[in-house]
Design an enzyme around this catalytic site. Structure first.
Site, PDB file in Angstrom:
ATOM      1  N   GLU A  65       0.963  -1.273   0.034  1.00  0.00           N
ATOM      2  CA  GLU A  65       0.329   0.183   0.127  1.00  0.00           C
ATOM      3  C   GLU A  65       1.013   1.211   0.004  1.00  0.00           C
ATOM      4  OE1 GLU A  65      -3.349   1.399  -0.691  1.00  0.00           O
ATOM      5  OE2 GLU A  65      -3.572  -0.407   0.360  1.00  0.00           O
ATOM      6  N   GLU A  72       1.790   6.194  -7.201  1.00  0.00           N
ATOM      7  CA  GLU A  72       0.643   7.127  -7.560  1.00  0.00           C
ATOM      8  C   GLU A  72       0.850   8.649  -7.476  1.00  0.00           C
ATOM      9  OE1 GLU A  72      -2.858   6.125  -5.530  1.00  0.00           O
ATOM     10  OE2 GLU A  72      -3.368   4.367  -6.823  1.00  0.00           O
TER      11      GLU A  72
END
Length: 118
Positions: A65, A72
């Site tokens: 994560e 991102e």
């Protein structure tokens, strides 16, 4: 920034975890799931191998994560416009989190089957 003292490198790493926790609901959800796994382990007190397997899976999911969040943010900063290759990169990163999460769920179910139902 190379060769910083250990305490500074640790502070940078912890800052990354804090930023992800504040900004990413998925990371907060994964942290909550990890705490629930820890509570279940504390409740059932299984053999140490289950502790190792389940905590390793939790760590892998949280690390994935964090990588997904880093990728991102980097991609959005470098190329804010939509592009098919960027979509593929983001989708693959998210997919890695999904694959690890499903693996973690399977290990947790195996733990429950052995611990609760046997």
């Amino acid at each position: 920034m190379k060769n910083q003292p250990f305490y500074k490198r640790m502070a940078f790493a912890l800052q990354g975890v804090v930023v992800a926790f504040r900004m990413e609901s998925s990371f907060r959800l994964q942290c909550l799931a990890s705490l629930l796994v820890l509570a279940v382990l504390a409740w059932f007190r299984p053999p140490v191998i289950w502790w190792a397997l389940l905590l390793l899976n939790c760590g892998l999911v949280l690390a994935a994560e964090l990588f997904n969040t880093a990728l991102e943010h980097l991609i959005d900063h470098l190329h804010p416009a939509l592009h098919p290759s960027i979509k593929i990169a983001k989708d693959c990163a998210a997919g890695s989190v999904l694959v690890l999460s499903m693996s973690a769920v399977c290990v947790f179910v195996a733990f429950l089957v052995e611990t609760v139902f046997s």
